[in-house]
Design a protein around this motif. Structure first.
Motif, PDB file in Angstrom:
ATOM      1  N   ALA A  40       9.336   1.513   1.402  1.00 35.40           N
ATOM      2  CA  ALA A  40       8.767   0.217   1.019  1.00 35.40           C
ATOM      3  C   ALA A  40       9.819  -0.668   0.359  1.00 35.40           C
ATOM      4  CB  ALA A  40       7.580   0.426   0.082  1.00 35.40           C
ATOM      5  N   LEU A  41      10.643  -0.112  -0.489  1.00 32.07           N
ATOM      6  CA  LEU A  41      11.665  -0.909  -1.156  1.00 32.07           C
ATOM      7  C   LEU A  41      12.778  -1.321  -0.200  1.00 32.07           C
ATOM      8  CD1 LEU A  41      11.910   0.905  -4.587  1.00 32.07           C
ATOM      9  CD2 LEU A  41      10.716  -1.227  -4.035  1.00 32.07           C
ATOM     10  N   ARG A  42      13.143  -0.440   0.697  1.00 29.34           N
ATOM     11  CA  ARG A  42      14.197  -0.760   1.662  1.00 29.34           C
ATOM     12  C   ARG A  42      13.733  -1.833   2.631  1.00 29.34           C
ATOM     13  NH1 ARG A  42      16.836   2.284   6.456  1.00 29.34           N
ATOM     14  NH2 ARG A  42      18.842   1.259   6.484  1.00 29.34           N
ATOM     15  N   ARG A  43      12.505  -1.723   3.102  1.00 35.84           N
ATOM     16  CA  ARG A  43      11.965  -2.734   4.011  1.00 35.84           C
ATOM     17  C   ARG A  43      11.882  -4.084   3.327  1.00 35.84           C
ATOM     18  NH1 ARG A  43      11.056  -2.866   9.160  1.00 35.84           N
ATOM     19  NH2 ARG A  43       9.153  -3.976   8.772  1.00 35.84           N
ATOM     20  N   ARG A  44      11.554  -4.092   2.053  1.00 37.47           N
ATOM     21  CA  ARG A  44      11.425  -5.343   1.312  1.00 37.47           C
ATOM     22  C   ARG A  44      12.785  -6.028   1.169  1.00 37.47           C
ATOM     23  NH1 ARG A  44       8.309  -8.376  -2.034  1.00 37.47           N
ATOM     24  NH2 ARG A  44       9.248  -9.137  -3.953  1.00 37.47           N
ATOM     25  N   SER A  45      13.817  -5.251   0.865  1.00 39.63           N
ATOM     26  CA  SER A  45      15.133  -5.855   0.690  1.00 39.63           C
ATOM     27  C   SER A  45      15.729  -6.318   2.020  1.00 39.63           C
ATOM     28  CB  SER A  45      16.081  -4.875  -0.008  1.00 39.63           C
ATOM     29  OG  SER A  45      16.327  -3.758   0.806  1.00 39.63           O
TER      30      SER A  45
ATOM     31  N   TYR B 295       1.996  20.484  -3.114  1.00 35.33           N
ATOM     32  CA  TYR B 295       2.189  19.433  -4.101  1.00 35.33           C
ATOM     33  C   TYR B 295       3.653  18.979  -4.142  1.00 35.33           C
ATOM     34  CZ  TYR B 295      -2.422  21.043  -5.377  1.00 35.33           C
ATOM     35  OH  TYR B 295      -3.751  21.397  -5.332  1.00 35.33           O
ATOM     36  N   THR B 296       4.565  19.890  -3.913  1.00 37.38           N
ATOM     37  CA  THR B 296       5.976  19.516  -3.827  1.00 37.38           C
ATOM     38  C   THR B 296       6.216  18.646  -2.599  1.00 37.38           C
ATOM     39  OG1 THR B 296       6.599  21.578  -4.916  1.00 37.38           O
ATOM     40  CG2 THR B 296       8.328  20.415  -3.713  1.00 37.38           C
ATOM     41  N   ALA B 297       5.605  19.014  -1.488  1.00 36.33           N
ATOM     42  CA  ALA B 297       5.739  18.214  -0.271  1.00 36.33           C
ATOM     43  C   ALA B 297       5.129  16.823  -0.463  1.00 36.33           C
ATOM     44  CB  ALA B 297       5.073  18.925   0.902  1.00 36.33           C
ATOM     45  N   ALA B 298       4.020  16.740  -1.182  1.00 35.18           N
ATOM     46  CA  ALA B 298       3.401  15.435  -1.452  1.00 35.18           C
ATOM     47  C   ALA B 298       4.313  14.579  -2.321  1.00 35.18           C
ATOM     48  CB  ALA B 298       2.048  15.630  -2.131  1.00 35.18           C
ATOM     49  N   ARG B 299       4.968  15.190  -3.293  1.00 36.40           N
ATOM     50  CA  ARG B 299       5.900  14.440  -4.152  1.00 36.40           C
ATOM     51  C   ARG B 299       7.076  13.909  -3.335  1.00 36.40           C
ATOM     52  NH1 ARG B 299       6.716  16.845  -9.763  1.00 36.40           N
ATOM     53  NH2 ARG B 299       4.868  15.605 -10.047  1.00 36.40           N
ATOM     54  N   ILE B 300       7.600  14.727  -2.435  1.00 31.62           N
ATOM     55  CA  ILE B 300       8.708  14.288  -1.569  1.00 31.62           C
ATOM     56  C   ILE B 300       8.241  13.169  -0.644  1.00 31.62           C
ATOM     57  CG2 ILE B 300      10.236  15.030   0.300  1.00 31.62           C
ATOM     58  CD1 ILE B 300      10.298  17.800  -1.125  1.00 31.62           C
ATOM     59  N   GLU B 301       7.053  13.311  -0.086  1.00 31.16           N
ATOM     60  CA  GLU B 301       6.498  12.260   0.765  1.00 31.16           C
ATOM     61  C   GLU B 301       6.341  10.955  -0.021  1.00 31.16           C
ATOM     62  OE1 GLU B 301       2.679  11.739   3.690  1.00 31.16           O
ATOM     63  OE2 GLU B 301       2.345  12.625   1.713  1.00 31.16           O
ATOM     64  N   GLY B 302       5.876  11.054  -1.259  1.00 28.60           N
ATOM     65  CA  GLY B 302       5.740   9.868  -2.097  1.00 28.60           C
ATOM     66  C   GLY B 302       7.070   9.187  -2.335  1.00 28.60           C
ATOM     67  N   LEU B 303       8.096   9.982  -2.576  1.00 31.12           N
ATOM     68  CA  LEU B 303       9.431   9.426  -2.778  1.00 31.12           C
ATOM     69  C   LEU B 303       9.916   8.689  -1.529  1.00 31.12           C
ATOM     70  CD1 LEU B 303      11.921   9.175  -4.587  1.00 31.12           C
ATOM     71  CD2 LEU B 303      12.704  11.349  -3.647  1.00 31.12           C
ATOM     72  N   PHE B 304       9.685   9.272  -0.365  1.00 30.34           N
ATOM     73  CA  PHE B 304      10.082   8.614   0.878  1.00 30.34           C
ATOM     74  C   PHE B 304       9.287   7.331   1.116  1.00 30.34           C
ATOM     75  CE2 PHE B 304      11.993  12.710   2.269  1.00 30.34           C
ATOM     76  CZ  PHE B 304      13.256  12.221   2.533  1.00 30.34           C
ATOM     77  N   LEU B 305       8.007   7.325   0.761  1.00 27.94           N
ATOM     78  CA  LEU B 305       7.217   6.101   0.901  1.00 27.94           C
ATOM     79  C   LEU B 305       7.753   4.989   0.002  1.00 27.94           C
ATOM     80  CD1 LEU B 305       3.565   7.478   1.084  1.00 27.94           C
ATOM     81  CD2 LEU B 305       4.801   6.276   2.882  1.00 27.94           C
ATOM     82  N   VAL B 306       8.103   5.334  -1.227  1.00 24.76           N
ATOM     83  CA  VAL B 306       8.662   4.344  -2.146  1.00 24.76           C
ATOM     84  C   VAL B 306       9.987   3.813  -1.608  1.00 24.76           C
ATOM     85  CG1 VAL B 306       9.677   4.042  -4.444  1.00 24.76           C
ATOM     86  CG2 VAL B 306       7.493   5.215  -4.191  1.00 24.76           C
ATOM     87  N   LEU B 307      10.850   4.701  -1.171  1.00 28.23           N
ATOM     88  CA  LEU B 307      12.139   4.277  -0.631  1.00 28.23           C
ATOM     89  C   LEU B 307      11.969   3.401   0.601  1.00 28.23           C
ATOM     90  CD1 LEU B 307      14.231   7.544  -1.056  1.00 28.23           C
ATOM     91  CD2 LEU B 307      14.366   5.447  -2.417  1.00 28.23           C
TER      92      LEU B 307
ATOM     93  N   ALA C  60       0.831  -1.204   0.000  1.00 30.34           N
ATOM     94  CA  ALA C  60       0.000   0.000   0.000  1.00 30.34           C
ATOM     95  C   ALA C  60       0.869   1.259   0.000  1.00 30.34           C
ATOM     96  CB  ALA C  60      -0.931  -0.005   1.206  1.00 30.34           C
ATOM     97  N   ALA C  61       1.930   1.257   0.796  1.00 30.07           N
ATOM     98  CA  ALA C  61       2.830   2.409   0.833  1.00 30.07           C
ATOM     99  C   ALA C  61       3.528   2.594  -0.505  1.00 30.07           C
ATOM    100  CB  ALA C  61       3.868   2.232   1.944  1.00 30.07           C
ATOM    101  N   LEU C  62       3.909   1.512  -1.139  1.00 27.91           N
ATOM    102  CA  LEU C  62       4.553   1.589  -2.444  1.00 27.91           C
ATOM    103  C   LEU C  62       3.591   2.141  -3.492  1.00 27.91           C
ATOM    104  CD1 LEU C  62       7.077   0.995  -4.145  1.00 27.91           C
ATOM    105  CD2 LEU C  62       6.155  -1.286  -4.536  1.00 27.91           C
ATOM    106  N   ALA C  63       2.370   1.650  -3.503  1.00 28.24           N
ATOM    107  CA  ALA C  63       1.378   2.120  -4.478  1.00 28.24           C
ATOM    108  C   ALA C  63       1.058   3.599  -4.271  1.00 28.24           C
ATOM    109  CB  ALA C  63       0.111   1.290  -4.379  1.00 28.24           C
TER     110      ALA C  63
END
Length: 63
Positions: free
Chosen positions: A55-60, A41-53, A6-9
């Motif tokens: 989710a991917l870091r936790r997965r690895s 909107y810039t803050a939302a984009r940064i938040e999205g980037l952190f969520l992706v990072l 969900a965080a990744l999506a």
């Protein structure tokens, strides 16, 4: 696992289309028309980037 997916999506959606994601949630949260500042909107984009990072870091680290 479901939280990471969900965080990744949400993170991908927020990174690629922050205006649509923020406007969707603001329409759910308020009844009135709200004008947001451009930095939201810039803050939302940064938040999205952190969520992706996150989710991917936790997965690895779980593998």
């Amino acid at each position: 696992m479901l939280l990471r997916i969900a965080a990744l999506a949400l993170g991908v959606a927020e990174t690629l289309r922050p205006r649509q994601v923020v406007d969707f949630w603001m329409n759910l949260a308020t009844e009135d028309e709200v004008t947001l500042r451009p930095w939201v909107y810039t803050a939302a984009r940064i938040e999205g980037l952190f969520l992706v990072l996150w989710a991917l870091r936790r997965r690895s680290s779980d593998d």
